[in-house]
Design a protein around this motif. Structure first.
Motif, short mmCIF file in Angstrom:
data_model
loop_
_atom_site.label_atom_id
_atom_site.label_comp_id
_atom_site.label_asym_id
_atom_site.label_seq_id
_atom_site.Cartn_x
_atom_site.Cartn_y
_atom_site.Cartn_z
N ASP A 92 10.12 -26.82 -47.86
CA ASP A 92 9.15 -27.86 -48.22
C ASP A 92 8.15 -28.05 -47.09
O ASP A 92 6.95 -28.18 -47.32
N TYR A 93 8.66 -28.06 -45.86
CA TYR A 93 7.78 -28.22 -44.70
C TYR A 93 6.81 -27.04 -44.58
O TYR A 93 5.61 -27.23 -44.39
N THR A 152 16.78 -40.52 -49.07
CA THR A 152 17.19 -41.81 -49.65
C THR A 152 15.98 -42.69 -49.89
O THR A 152 14.93 -42.51 -49.29
N GLY A 153 16.18 -43.67 -50.79
CA GLY A 153 15.12 -44.62 -51.06
C GLY A 153 14.89 -45.50 -49.85
O GLY A 153 15.78 -45.71 -49.03
N GLU A 154 13.70 -46.02 -49.74
CA GLU A 154 13.34 -46.87 -48.59
C GLU A 154 14.16 -48.15 -48.60
O GLU A 154 14.03 -49.00 -49.45
N THR A 202 2.41 -37.22 -42.30
CA THR A 202 2.88 -36.97 -43.66
C THR A 202 4.31 -37.50 -43.80
O THR A 202 5.17 -37.24 -42.96
N THR A 203 4.54 -38.28 -44.85
CA THR A 203 5.88 -38.83 -45.05
C THR A 203 6.75 -37.88 -45.88
O THR A 203 6.23 -37.02 -46.62
N ILE A 204 8.03 -38.07 -45.77
CA ILE A 204 8.97 -37.19 -46.48
C ILE A 204 8.82 -37.32 -47.99
O ILE A 204 8.97 -36.34 -48.72
N PRO A 211 8.47 -39.94 -41.18
CA PRO A 211 7.54 -38.81 -41.07
C PRO A 211 8.28 -37.48 -41.15
O PRO A 211 9.45 -37.39 -40.76
N VAL A 212 7.61 -36.47 -41.63
CA VAL A 212 8.22 -35.15 -41.80
C VAL A 212 8.74 -34.60 -40.48
O VAL A 212 9.79 -33.95 -40.42
N ILE A 213 8.01 -34.88 -39.39
CA ILE A 213 8.41 -34.34 -38.09
C ILE A 213 9.82 -34.79 -37.69
O ILE A 213 10.56 -34.05 -37.03
#
Length: 221
Positions: free
Chosen positions: A120-121, A105-107, A135-137, A86-88
């Motif tokens: 971006d945030y 990085t990739g998951e 919200t995901t990165i 998550p963005v947080i």
């Protein structure tokens, strides 16, 4: 020998240049012989160090992206975050480490594929009223082919030009010149400013050393 007793490290580097060494050794002046005796003991430099031991000494006159990376705060922290987080979480880490970006990085694979920044945030989450916990990165990060990167060998001036042209504050550093090579680090505008300052000071000292040497060599006996 006493003629160079007050020389600074940068001045000594300047005096090892091939042109200066040859000029001093060829001069018939007694003053030149004083410098020549020192120059003979110092390896001649042709764009690099001829002595393997000296090759490890940083030369501010040749600052590169690697120079900036070596002094970057990103070396001492975990500068990567997975795209599924998550963005947080990214914001918490930025605040805790006093930084403005993280490599994405990739998951699950740990391979750098993008970058997420404080801007971006602000632009894609806070301004739009989105929930930073939901919200995901991956939703707000910048990924290839839109990333701005440099190789380790890029001169620091070129790094600065890329930053200004793309209006970014961070650059991902590639291991090789190949655009698809592995990302090995990240540098910020602060890192580049520090390198440019070191380069500027080294250039100033080199010019001062040349002037002093010319005045000494041209002085009456």
């Amino acid at each position: 020998i006493t003629c160079t007793a007050s020389a600074t490290p940068h001045t000594m580097l300047a005096r090892t240049s091939a042109a200066a060494a040859r000029a001093l050794r060829a001069s018939p002046s007694p003053h030149a012989r004083c410098f020549s005796s020192v120059a003979e003991k110092i390896p001649v430099v042709e764009g690099g160090f001829s002595d393997p031991k000296l090759s490890e000494i940083p030369n501010p006159l040749y600052e590169t992206a690697q120079s900036a990376l070596n002094s970057s705060c990103y070396l001492s922290i975990d500068w990567k975050i997975s795209e599924d987080k998550p963005v947080i979480e990214a914001i918490h880490r930025m605040v805790a480490n006093k930084i403005g970006a993280l490599a994405v990085t990739g998951e699950g694979d740990g391979v750098v594929k993008g970058i997420v920044t404080e801007r971006d945030y602000l632009n894609k989450v806070a301004f739009l009223g989105k929930n930073s916990s939901e919200t995901t990165i991956s939703e707000i990060s910048t990924s290839f082919p839109n990333l701005v990167t440099v190789s380790r060998e890029n001169p620091i001036d070129r790094c600065m030009e890329k930053m200004l042209a793309a209006d970014v504050r961070h650059l991902l550093v590639r291991a090789e010149k190949d655009k698809n090579s592995e990302i090995v680090g990240m540098i910020s505008v602060k890192d580049i400013v520090k390198c440019n300052l070191a380069k500027s000071n080294a250039q100033k000292e080199r010019l001062e050393s040349i002037i002093i040497e010319q005045q000494f060599l041209n002085s009456p006996i």
